[in-house]
Design a protein around this motif. Structure first.
Motif, short mmCIF file in Angstrom:
data_model
loop_
_atom_site.label_atom_id
_atom_site.label_comp_id
_atom_site.label_asym_id
_atom_site.label_seq_id
_atom_site.Cartn_x
_atom_site.Cartn_y
_atom_site.Cartn_z
N VAL A 145 -31.83 -58.26 35.17
CA VAL A 145 -30.80 -59.27 34.89
C VAL A 145 -30.83 -60.38 35.93
O VAL A 145 -30.87 -61.57 35.58
CB VAL A 145 -29.40 -58.60 34.81
N PRO A 146 -30.82 -60.07 37.25
CA PRO A 146 -30.94 -61.15 38.23
C PRO A 146 -32.24 -61.94 38.08
O PRO A 146 -32.25 -63.16 38.29
CB PRO A 146 -30.91 -60.41 39.58
N LEU A 147 -33.32 -61.26 37.72
CA LEU A 147 -34.60 -61.95 37.59
C LEU A 147 -34.54 -62.99 36.48
O LEU A 147 -35.14 -64.07 36.58
CB LEU A 147 -35.72 -60.94 37.31
N LEU A 148 -33.79 -62.71 35.43
CA LEU A 148 -33.63 -63.67 34.33
C LEU A 148 -32.84 -64.89 34.77
O LEU A 148 -32.98 -65.97 34.18
CB LEU A 148 -32.94 -63.00 33.14
N LEU A 149 -32.01 -64.72 35.80
CA LEU A 149 -31.21 -65.84 36.31
C LEU A 149 -31.98 -66.73 37.27
O LEU A 149 -31.47 -67.77 37.69
CB LEU A 149 -29.96 -65.30 37.01
N LEU A 150 -33.18 -66.33 37.65
CA LEU A 150 -33.93 -67.08 38.65
C LEU A 150 -34.14 -68.54 38.27
O LEU A 150 -33.95 -69.43 39.12
CB LEU A 150 -35.28 -66.40 38.91
N PRO A 151 -34.52 -68.88 37.03
CA PRO A 151 -34.68 -70.30 36.68
C PRO A 151 -33.39 -71.10 36.86
O PRO A 151 -33.43 -72.26 37.29
CB PRO A 151 -35.12 -70.26 35.21
N VAL A 152 -32.25 -70.50 36.54
CA VAL A 152 -30.96 -71.19 36.69
C VAL A 152 -30.66 -71.42 38.17
O VAL A 152 -30.23 -72.51 38.58
CB VAL A 152 -29.83 -70.37 36.04
N SER A 196 -37.12 -58.41 43.18
CA SER A 196 -36.61 -58.06 41.85
C SER A 196 -37.68 -57.36 41.02
O SER A 196 -37.41 -56.35 40.36
CB SER A 196 -36.12 -59.32 41.13
N THR A 197 -38.90 -57.89 41.05
CA THR A 197 -40.00 -57.28 40.30
C THR A 197 -40.32 -55.89 40.82
O THR A 197 -40.51 -54.94 40.05
CB THR A 197 -41.26 -58.17 40.38
#
Length: 295
Positions: A183-190, A97-98
């Motif tokens: 956007v997917p990277l922001l979902l990583l903690p969830v 993702s990064t």
């Protein structure tokens, strides 16, 4: 006090909402993985024109991610056996993702290729780990079905990439396709909060309380007493040399399977990389060219 093997409990468990959750999260991971892999074909017509790339240069640029996938599957598959599937998946997910986001900042083909190779490392590492995690949690009678359904997320990611490209490319440029990976990277903690760790790994690490809790979620009917000892028997058979695949009349079958896989992967990656460009050369607009990839 009893000694319980966790694998028979998992194999014989009834299908529960917990299995749905594992399949959904693993499938979502593969959707993001597929988006990252198919994105190159979506932006190829634009970057070839902007950077003046020849077909030979564009083909080499597209292969960097595939080489990264090959090395990523070898490295991160083995690494996850030591650090756990969950950490391995998180590392691969964050890596690709990064790197995909950084692709949006690339100012030259060389820089673009480096980021694509790094993204390929993460994509190649995530896929076998997600499949292995789903395979471990699935009941034996449904294992193939659940893995197949989960793996369809890869194709859905390709469809998402083409659909996003039809909307975003004409309005925001090719860079926006890569910035969307934030956007997917922001979902990583969830994802990490809900995605379970491998039960076998937890048992081998002595984290039996966590393993007990996961087994109860997986099979609420299982009778595990506080004094019971959990173990995870290694179900892998003894190793054999590759040469064994060519003995006892297996040579033709082995080569036929290898050829079939080679042809299938050649078709998938060739079409995903070049179809929009080929249709654009045939006179179709950018949006229409991408719709062929979506189909």
């Amino acid at each position: 006090m009893r000694t319980l093997d966790v694998h028979p409990i998992i194999d014989n468990a009834r299908f529960t909402p917990f299995h749905w959750m594992v399949m959904a999260w693993c499938g979502l991971l593969l959707i993001f993985d597929g988006y990252d892999l198919f994105i190159y074909g979506v932006v190829l017509p634009v970057i070839m024109k902007e950077w003046g790339l020849t077909p030979l240069q564009a083909g080499a640029l597209g292969s960097y991610a595939l080489f990264g996938m090959m090395f990523g599957a070898l490295v991160f598959g083995s690494l996850a056996d030591r650090i756990g599937r969950k950490k391995g998946i998180a590392l691969c997910f964050a890596l690709f993702s990064t790197a995909t986001i950084l692709n949006g900042f690339a100012s030259s083909p060389s820089e673009f290729g480096i980021y694509r190779f790094i993204a390929g490392l993460g994509c190649g590492g995530l896929m076998p780990n997600a499949v292995a995690l789903m395979n471990e949690y699935a009941p034996k009678r449904l294992r193939s079905t659940l893995v197949a359904i989960m793996f369809s997320g890869y194709s859905m990611g390709g469809m998402l990439s083409a659909g996003v490209g039809i909307f975003m490319l004409p309005r925001f440029g090719w860079e926006s396709m890569f910035f969307a990976a934030a956007v997917p990277l922001l979902l990583l903690p969830v994802i990490l909060y809900y995605l379970p760790e491998s039960i076998g790994f937890l048992v081998r690490q002595g984290r039996t309380d966590e393993a007990r809790a996961l087994l109860k979620k997986l099979d609420p009917a299982c009778d595990i007493q506080p004094g019971d000892t959990l173990q995870a028997t290694d179900r892998k058979g003894g190793g054999n040399a590759v040469v064994e695949l060519f003995r006892n009349g297996l040579a033709v079958r082995t080569l036929a399977l290898w050829l079939a896989f080679f042809c299938c992967l050649l078709m998938v990656y060739a079409l995903s990389s070049w179809l929009p460009k080929l249709m654009a050369n045939a006179g179709y607009s950018l949006g229409s060219s991408l719709s062929f990839l979506l189909v």
